[in-house]
Design an enzyme around this catalytic site. Sequence first.
Site: not given
Ligand SMILES: Cc1cc2nc3c(=O)[nH]c(=O)nc-3n(C[C@H](O)[C@H](O)[C@H](O)COP(=O)(O)O)c2cc1C
Lengths: 310, 310, 283, 283
Positions: A27, A76, A135, A172, A200, A250, A273
């Site tokens: 997401s 953020a 979130c 989540k 995050t 993650g 990411t």
């Molecule tokens: C720019 C950005 C926006 C995100 N927006 C959301 C969101 O709207 N809803 C949500 O549940 N997680 C959101 N996340 C979290 C990601 O879905 C994910 O749980 C988190 O980034 C960890 O995974 P990664 O290390 O592979 O990025 C966001 C992450 C990033 C980096």
Amino acid sequence: MKKINTERALEINIGGLKLANPVMTASGTFGYTQECGELIDAAGLGAIVTKSITLEPSQGNPPPRLWETTAGLLNAIGIQNEGLDDFINTKLPFLKSVGARVVVSIAGRCQQDYKMLARALNNTTVDAIEVNISCPNIKHKSASLLFAQDPDSTSYIIRSVKKQTNKPVIAKLSPNVTDIGLIARAAEKAGADALSMINTLIGMDVDIARARPRLGNVTGGLSGPAIKPIALAMIWQAYHCVKIPIIGIGGIMSTEDAVAFFLCGASAVQIGTANFVDPAAAGNIIRGLRLYLKNRNMKNIKELIGQLKL
Amino acid sequence: MKKINTERALEINIGGLKLANPVMTASGTFGYTQECGELIDAAGLGAIVTKSITLEPSQGNPPPRLWETTAGLLNAIGIQNEGLDDFINTKLPFLKSVGARVVVSIAGRCQQDYKMLARALNNTTVDAIEVNISCPNIKHKSASLLFAQDPDSTSYIIRSVKKQTNKPVIAKLSPNVTDIGLIARAAEKAGADALSMINTLIGMDVDIARARPRLGNVTGGLSGPAIKPIALAMIWQAYHCVKIPIIGIGGIMSTEDAVAFFLCGASAVQIGTANFVDPAAAGNIIRGLRLYLKNRNMKNIKELIGQLKL
Amino acid sequence: MQKLQTKAEILINKEIAPGYFKMALRIEGFAGNVRPGQFLHIRAGMGYDPLLRRPISVHRISGRQGIVELLYKVNGKGTQLMSRRSKGTFLDVVGPLGNGFKVPKGQSNFVLIAGGMGVAPLVALADQLATYRKKAITVIIGAKGAGSVVCVKEFQEIGAKAIIVTEDGSRGDRGLVTAMLEKVIRDFDIRKTSLRTRSYSLADVTIGDYAPEVGLYACGPMSMLASVAKIAKPYKIKTQGSFEERMGCGVGACFGCAIKTQRGYERVCKEGPVFDLADIVWD
Amino acid sequence: MQKLQTKAEILINKEIAPGYFKMALRIEGFAGNVRPGQFLHIRAGMGYDPLLRRPISVHRISGRQGIVELLYKVNGKGTQLMSRRSKGTFLDVVGPLGNGFKVPKGQSNFVLIAGGMGVAPLVALADQLATYRKKAITVIIGAKGAGSVVCVKEFQEIGAKAIIVTEDGSRGDRGLVTAMLEKVIRDFDIRKTSLRTRSYSLADVTIGDYAPEVGLYACGPMSMLASVAKIAKPYKIKTQGSFEERMGCGVGACFGCAIKTQRGYERVCKEGPVFDLADIVWD
Ligand SMILES: Cc1cc2nc3c(=O)[nH]c(=O)nc-3n(C[C@H](O)[C@H](O)[C@H](O)COP(=O)(O)O)c2cc1C
Ligand SMILES: Cc1cc2nc3c(=O)[nH]c(=O)nc-3n(C[C@H](O)[C@H](O)[C@H](O)COP(=O)(O)OP(=O)(O)OC[C@H]3O[C@@H](n4cnc5c(N)ncnc54)[C@H](O)[C@@H]3O)c2cc1C
Ligand SMILES: Cc1cc2nc3c(=O)[nH]c(=O)nc-3n(C[C@H](O)[C@H](O)[C@H](O)COP(=O)(O)OP(=O)(O)OC[C@H]3O[C@@H](n4cnc5c(N)ncnc54)[C@H](O)[C@@H]3O)c2cc1C
Ligand SMILES: Cc1cc2nc3c(=O)[nH]c(=O)nc-3n(C[C@H](O)[C@H](O)[C@H](O)COP(=O)(O)O)c2cc1C
Ligand code: FES
Ligand code: FES
């Protein structure tokens, strides 16, 4: 050597959500496909998880919204989105038209928000609902904690959503908790069909020249390779606490990373990411997993889940 | 331009622990000086925090004990040390002989352990006691949580230690909590003279070729630049919850990093993993801070503490 | 307009002034579709420190040869890594991204104003403008000092008039580009969009509706763009600026690169990086 | 024996076989104090990915010239970065670290056994042994295939007898170094520590107290060291081995590099990397 049906080797059922492969985009990192669609084949993904949507349009947090840390990314965003109606009328039809399986992520400030979102989405073509109770960038009414930081709130929200929908419901979870097992069990007991973790980690950084936070919102959520070891440990722990499937998230950047998540107990993974670093990542991981299973003569990805040897 | 006494610009009083400068080496990353002494001028440091000691000698965890992650380090040493008596008879005299200020870190499995350690150390030349209630690599009697994950246990241990000593007592906190403010306040109320945070985050990694954990202990503690944003956010939050000084720890590699910690509310810093990457790090940061203050015409490092502008 | 991720061969990567590098890339996929003001999203190194891609504007475009040039300043880790990449190796790029400059029909008198690295995309724009039948191009190049004045020759070869302004006066006029812009505009005003801008008399001018033939294009730091907007507003000159904001995805997916506009937060990578300065909400 | 952190100039960094690099460093501080079996702790890159230093044994020592040579195999990110460092640049090294090989008085018949990269420190040891008045040096070099057999010439120039064993038989004997070791030892036994080891007859030999003149020095993977220990044990040959373990500090501070010995966990970086094989607890 047995002959393996590699076509179906990646098929998986996540609490009722049947996917051709267990790799989704996380997401907030893939938009609603219009954006990444030209770079990533949405139909080839297990599913796409949408940016979290809220009942009403939301303008998000003041910039700066992103800050790169060592091997990590602070964000953020504050769930900037055009709201439920726009999602149902515009985004969802587009996603479906390109052949994507769609997990809609929903976020709210109170139980009522989640309830109404779930109810409205139940009659749509979404394939599952991911309930974002974790979130770090939105404030809730009354509470200082995130819903996912409290077992009772977790239970309350998930129960409300479950009552409104017969779609698979994914809770989540946040890593900013003392005991992830407690929250995982609360979500399971409330009827969640699966867990996705981790969202995050709360983080911040400082512009020392101006003595100011790097993010407009002061704190943000940390993602990327930096958090992978934390995510793996949380999933490994949760795996031993619940029976429902876990979607691992993650810092997954590569097939090797994804395999580590499966071994620790994930039944599927989400790529966040990494999409920014390499738009080809999710596709490469799907191909990589297929090859990994084939080379090891495994029939299905399920054979990996939780198979870490101690 | 006012004339600034740069000699004393870094002097700081951490809950009764008066230091010539606010830069210490973090527990477990500097040994007992014999090891690093040739590379680092121990007497020039604010203080050295010893590897945590236990009542009895402890052999530590089975190897492998270290694993490098992206911009991070997982460790599961398990507090290998030669115990209290050896510390008092051998290590401490050596540390003192080279002119170091010594904060002794103590760790135990139950309240009784901490109590006895504190009592025995009270009559020694140690300058302060850091109470490690947050080591992810030792199991406690009965509980599944770390002491620092529970406000009552935190309070109980700190109170016991305080009763046994009139040395400054520093409570070392864990980031693996839902609400760091809660724990910080519990430690303060129990009489802690200062907080040090953060200890490592629980993490793990997987050797996918062998489907085994990378660490002999399965999980370990994550340190290094990867965790810096998490540490900053925790310190910033704790700073608004307590009045006692906070010693900032977590991924500090440079003067810039250290300044960020001060701005977020730290009154001193500890350098951990950076010692491995660059044994000159702590010394460079001391010189760097001095220069930083001078260039900004600041009289004392205190002028930075918590001065983040929102 | 299809975005692509591709491996671009580095044909040239050389330091043209201390800290300033010019890089030429052979981009088979999309060089022909790139427009001035668009950018590439570049993976500078291989590991995860730095983690994200780096956005760099296209500096010159030779669509037919499949070549795109970049001009970049070594800033932090990412651009440092870029500067160390050697000729013949391949760079992972995504592009072309964002919306470029839009040159409305009827404009023939172009003022380009660059602060610091802002010159980079303006050369591509000037290249495009130079192909127009009826045109006059004035470029105001601002820099800290002589050492960071770049691209003067490029603009002159195109036939543009280049006015140099440095903060320390070590080359061209001493001062800020924005003060110079004010002079140039007033000069235009008096002479009814005459192309000669040699003398900057402080003659009193009336501020009013400006001739639609004039187009103002700006690129530089936020504070400069804000000043440009302020200066241009009373004259009602149509002014576009290229903006910078930290980027995640670079393709509009993450809402990370938000900028406040009259329409709400928009994405620098998607609706931008070129915005009408009149649309921006400055704070 | 003082440890130092210093910037060492890279004099040579060249690929001597596919994936194998030889690096020569000018180390003003301590080159003269380095002993065979010790190692340097090297910062491979600049950023934090990879984060930690990399331990690399000293391969050859020219104390008088202040030069230390390393021989390393490109393995992961760290050694890859090392391999890309160019001549004339400076490498951040800490050293000399650990305890080297100890050659007891009275030994004159030396058997060195290397598996894979294990040759690296054994060349330094052979260099030292070559300075002894009374000596015979036999080196058993084991590798996967001909492509990874290195240092044969070095050993021969020193006057050591080099026996090559490859797993695929593409160079020297086919098999494992450990099998060859067994043959060599038996041969010694029969001939009462005679220096000629040409023929490896399978004559029945009695296992017993071994001549104290023989010293066995091993370096290679853990499994090889374990086998060497097993083979040497019944003959009671004094056997030292150089061990590898993931390292943090490299100086004995973090207890990260623990290895199980009869005395409890010891530190590869401090009490090691050279241990008496008889002291190790294998599992
Ligand atoms: C720019 C950005 C926006 C995100 N927006 C959301 C969101 O709207 N809803 C949500 O549940 N997680 C959101 N996340 C979290 C990601 O879905 C994910 O749980 C988190 O980034 C960890 O995974 P990664 O290390 O592979 O990025 C966001 C992450 C990033 C980096
Ligand atoms: C649309 C666009 C076009 C650009 N075109 C050019 C160009 O043609 N030539 C040029 O030299 N520079 C250009 N920049 C700026 C360039 O992106 C930054 O200089 C570069 O990202 C710095 O990376 P670094 O690792 O060297 O610096 P660091 O400071 O280490 O970067 C840290 C983080 O901040 C981001 N960042 C730093 N500065 C900027 C900035 N000014 N804008 C956006 N993100 C930034 C980086 O991308 C990275 O994520 C452009 C920026 C944008 C948004
Ligand atoms: C005392 C000692 C002496 C050594 N001498 C040599 C030598 O002379 N030549 C040579 O080629 N190699 C030598 N090695 C092994 C060398 O340290 C590793 O090949 C190197 O650390 C791998 O780093 P990498 O980033 O390329 O690999 P990666 O696999 O990416 O490294 C990941 C992490 O594991 C560690 N690691 C990986 N392999 C080893 C290993 N075998 N031993 C210890 N840590 C390891 C790395 O240091 C790093 O922290 C020695 C190891 C030790 C302990
Ligand atoms: C190898 C290693 C051993 C450690 N041992 C201890 C310990 O014994 N007691 C303790 O309180 N913290 C211990 N720590 C935690 C550090 O003191 C510090 O809190 C943590 O590493 C975060 O700081 P850093 O990122 O600067 O390393 C250890 C850390 C490392 C890396
Ligand atoms: S960088 Fe992701 S939307 Fe612009
Ligand atoms: S690496 Fe730290 S004690 Fe050996």
